[in-house]
Write a protein that holds these residues in place. Structure first.
Motif, PDB file in Angstrom:
ATOM      1  N   GLY A 140      -8.515  12.830  -5.587  1.00 15.35           N
ATOM      2  CA  GLY A 140      -7.617  11.851  -4.974  1.00 15.35           C
ATOM      3  C   GLY A 140      -6.159  12.128  -5.246  1.00 15.35           C
ATOM      4  N   TYR A 175       0.834  -1.212   0.000  1.00 12.12           N
ATOM      5  CA  TYR A 175       0.000   0.000   0.000  1.00 12.12           C
ATOM      6  C   TYR A 175       0.866   1.258   0.000  1.00 12.12           C
ATOM      7  CZ  TYR A 175      -3.012   3.689   1.830  1.00 12.12           C
ATOM      8  OH  TYR A 175      -3.666   4.884   2.014  1.00 12.12           O
ATOM      9  N   ARG A 234      -1.806  10.455  -0.509  1.00  9.78           N
ATOM     10  CA  ARG A 234      -2.483   9.156  -0.364  1.00  9.78           C
ATOM     11  C   ARG A 234      -3.632   9.106  -1.365  1.00  9.78           C
ATOM     12  NH1 ARG A 234       0.771  10.117   3.428  1.00  9.78           N
ATOM     13  NH2 ARG A 234       1.437   8.511   4.916  1.00  9.78           N
ATOM     14  N   TRP A 235      -3.256   8.860  -2.625  1.00 10.22           N
ATOM     15  CA  TRP A 235      -4.185   9.068  -3.723  1.00 10.22           C
ATOM     16  C   TRP A 235      -5.331   8.053  -3.733  1.00 10.22           C
ATOM     17  CZ3 TRP A 235      -4.907   5.096  -7.126  1.00 10.22           C
ATOM     18  CH2 TRP A 235      -3.913   4.108  -7.170  1.00 10.22           C
ATOM     19  N   LEU A 236      -5.072   6.824  -3.316  1.00 15.25           N
ATOM     20  CA  LEU A 236      -6.119   5.804  -3.391  1.00 15.25           C
ATOM     21  C   LEU A 236      -7.244   6.098  -2.394  1.00 15.25           C
ATOM     22  CD1 LEU A 236      -7.247   3.204  -4.524  1.00 15.25           C
ATOM     23  CD2 LEU A 236      -5.838   1.924  -2.883  1.00 15.25           C
ATOM     24  N   ALA A 255       0.139   3.079  -3.315  1.00 12.88           N
ATOM     25  CA  ALA A 255      -1.067   3.872  -3.090  1.00 12.88           C
ATOM     26  C   ALA A 255      -0.749   5.199  -2.409  1.00 12.88           C
ATOM     27  CB  ALA A 255      -2.079   3.095  -2.251  1.00 12.88           C
ATOM     28  N   TRP A 279       5.334   7.369  -6.165  1.00  7.86           N
ATOM     29  CA  TRP A 279       5.054   6.006  -6.587  1.00  7.86           C
ATOM     30  C   TRP A 279       6.309   5.140  -6.550  1.00  7.86           C
ATOM     31  CZ3 TRP A 279       0.654   3.456  -8.419  1.00  7.86           C
ATOM     32  CH2 TRP A 279       0.871   2.275  -9.103  1.00  7.86           C
TER      33      TRP A 279
END
Length: 238
Positions: free
Chosen positions: A185, A102, A190-192, A106, A110
């Protein structure tokens, strides 16, 4: 043959500015020299609040409906739990491989596990309790409302039509709904979970047509998250 008369636009240049300028200014102020720090965050929050109050993006919107407050509390708390859960130490100890997966994919940047800045800029031992409390209050009661009037009040409806004020707050268009949630997002590291939060806030806006209630839900999320940070020292969220 004469052309049929087109209805006048309901959107004025002032409406664009009122919704967008506080948010754009907030992002721009993140580039202040010395940022992030308690002092630069205080300046950002003060300017963001002043622009929000002066430009008044809420003009023309329905007033807060008290019957929507219970839903705001539930949505706000649920989003906070979703935000925290993947990084909760108890879950990380039980499923460390899933936690690391994660964190690598996520959470931005990245492909690598992010490191918490040391010293944490908004920790009380770094900036003092005054600036830590300002960080808590700014995230809960300033940027949450700025973001809701920008993302749900402006961007979602602007994707549907450039005359965004002509779009009913309760109108559902799947493409605009999903795109707004994705953009919201990826605005966050914490894009997810940010996308999931965007889906929750967007659904609430359409369901209630009450942007103030959505702002309160967002404020509850940020306030609870801030309390969690101060209580646990998990300053990666800040």
């Amino acid at each position: 043959m004469t052309e049929p008369l087109q209805p006048p636009s309901q959107t004025r240049p002032a409406d664009w500015a009122a919704h967008a300028v506080p948010f754009i200014a907030w992002l721009a102020l993140m580039l202040l020299p010395g940022s992030p720090s308690g002092l630069t965050y205080t300046l950002r929050a003060a300017i963001g609040l002043a622009l929000f109050l002066v430009l008044r993006p809420w003009r023309g919107y329905p007033a807060l409906r008290l019957r929507n407050l219970p839903l705001a509390a539930v949505v706000g708390a649920a989003v906070c739990l979703v935000w925290i859960a993947p990084e909760c130490p108890c879950l990380g100890a039980r499923w460390p491989a899933w936690r690391d997966l994660y964190l690598k994919y996520a959470v931005l940047p990245w492909g690598k596990i992010p490191e918490t800045p040391s010293p944490a800029p908004f920790a009380p031992e770094t900036c003092g309790w005054t600036f830590s409390v300002i960080r808590l209050l700014g995230s809960a009661f300033v940027i949450s409302f700025i973001e809701e009037f920008f993302w749900r009040g402006f961007v979602y409806r602007w994707i549907i039509t450039k005359d965004f004020r002509s779009v009913d707050l309760g109108r559902f268009v799947l493409t605009a709904f999903l795109l707004t949630a994705v953009l919201f997002g990826v605005e966050h590291d914490r894009w997810l979970v940010g996308i999931l939060a965007g889906l929750a806030y967007g659904a609430m806006a359409i369901l209630t047509r009450d942007l103030w209630a959505v702002g309160i839900a967002h404020a509850i999320t940020n306030f609870l998250l801030g309390l969690y940070v101060l209580a646990t020292g998990h300053h990666a969220f800040w």
